[in-house]
Design a protein around this motif. Structure first.
Motif, short mmCIF file in Angstrom:
data_model
loop_
_atom_site.label_atom_id
_atom_site.label_comp_id
_atom_site.label_asym_id
_atom_site.label_seq_id
_atom_site.Cartn_x
_atom_site.Cartn_y
_atom_site.Cartn_z
N THR A 207 25.34 38.12 31.72
CA THR A 207 26.80 38.28 31.79
C THR A 207 27.29 39.70 32.03
O THR A 207 28.31 39.90 32.70
CB THR A 207 27.43 37.73 30.49
N GLN B 98 27.92 40.72 35.53
CA GLN B 98 29.07 39.99 36.07
C GLN B 98 30.38 40.64 35.64
O GLN B 98 31.31 40.80 36.44
CB GLN B 98 29.01 38.53 35.60
N GLU C 42 30.91 43.91 37.55
CA GLU C 42 31.33 43.67 38.94
C GLU C 42 32.81 43.30 39.01
O GLU C 42 33.55 43.79 39.88
CB GLU C 42 30.49 42.55 39.54
#
Length: 350
Positions: A339, A342, A345
């Motif tokens: 995670t 992610q 990003e």
């Protein structure tokens, strides 16, 4: 990148610790991000004390600070003037706004939740039911589950073997869980299994010395162990306790209400990360997390709870196989390893 986090509590408050404090630390360790956390804003909007205006002034100063490019707001549990100040930072000062939801906040604070959802550059959704609600109001919704350090939890893996007495375990905030009625889903199944002659004990991690909870279970013949407090701020506290008490089965009974349906199934995530198969109510995120008969069981009534628990109590090989599958599920989908990149990003692109 510098982030100003807003959250309801310090590291001892579960949702704040898991959704803000630990995530901030992971982002800093992996990507060198700088951050500051502002927490525990509890004054009434009708309060006119010096302390209230001091807090408001401090928040105003931090939002204005040019070093904070991102405002990360966890939940909507803030006075209206603070919410409006955050929105002013978003629209007048052009700060990027990330809104993080791990509860059905719209059930008790609809307007605040709606405004923050509509205004945010990104909304992090801790469960699929939350994601479904947010997607009705913004295209900037992202499923970001509440996660664990899979490597740390795996180091406290429970080794499953045949036992004369199997341990069924639960972890959480015992007082609130009992008062909300969730234990009432589980207890009839435990009582009936004991009457059928199955040997087990029930361990409650986080009983908070709540006497009504203890009385509720102590009237039964099976052994119940209450651990009143853990060091909730410690990363290893829960997995260490799961290992110490040798959970064979983790349970997550939860009522099917609009608010509870949005919960993030974190109890089951913690059990599974330690290699412990879960039995959970067929509600909300659990239906995405648990693959029936592979990494755990789902139950919708007392008979289903009894059947799932009995299978696991009687079959150590099944517990071991399911526990292994459960750990793989967490590593792949509900871990920092999956995670944090992610999140980074999204923070960089939204």
């Amino acid at each position: 990148m510098n982030i100003l986090f807003f959250t309801k509590g310090d590291r001892k408050v579960g949702s704040s610790r898991l959704r803000v404090w630990l995530i901030a630390e992971e982002l800093q360790a992996k990507y060198g991000l700088h951050y500051e956390v502002f927490h525990s804003v509890h004054y009434s909007v009708f309060s006119f004390t010096v302390a209230r205006f001091r807090i408001f002034s401090e928040i105003f100063s931090k939002i204005r600070d040019t070093q904070h490019q991102i405002l990360f707001v966890h939940k909507s549990l803030y006075p209206w003037d603070v919410v409006l100040l955050i929105l002013a930072g978003r629209f007048l000062l052009r700060k990027r706004l990330v809104y993080d939801l791990d509860d059905a906040e719209w059930e008790h604070s609809f307007l605040k939740t709606w405004l923050l959802t509509k205004s945010a550059h990104a909304v992090f959704c801790g469960s699929h039911p939350i994601l479904e609600w947010v997607e009705k109001h913004t295209p900037h919704a992202f499923f970001i589950p509440t996660v664990v350090d899979a490597v740390l939890y795996k180091s406290f893996s429970v080794q499953h073997k045949k036992r004369q007495q199997v341990t069924i375990g639960w972890v959480g905030v015992g007082r609130g869980y009992f008062q909300d009625g969730h234990f009432g889903i589980l207890k009839p199944a435990l009582d009936e299994l004991w009457r059928k002659g199955l040997s087990f004990r029930f361990v409650v991690l986080g009983a908070q010395n709540h006497q009504p909870l203890k009385d509720y279970f102590n009237e039964e013949a099976y052994e119940t162990i209450f651990v009143d407090e853990l060091d909730w701020a410690g990363r290893a506290s829960v997995p260490r306790a799961i290992h110490e008490y040798q959970f064979d089965i983790g349970v997550m009974p939860i009522l099917d209400t609009p608010f509870d349906r949005a919960k993030c199934a974190f109890k089951a995530i913690e059990y599974m990360a330690c290699g412990v198969p879960s039995v959970a109510s067929r509600v909300g995120e659990a239906t995405y997390l648990i693959q029936e008969g592979k990494n755990g069981f789902l139950a919708g009534n007392t008979d289903e709870w009894m059947h799932a628990l009995q299978r696991l109590i009687e079959d150590a090989d099944l517990r071991g196989a399911m526990g292994k599958q459960a750990q793989e599920t967490i590593t792949l989908h509900y871990s920092y390893e999956h995670t944090i990149s992610q999140i980074y990003e999204i923070l960089n692109t939204q």
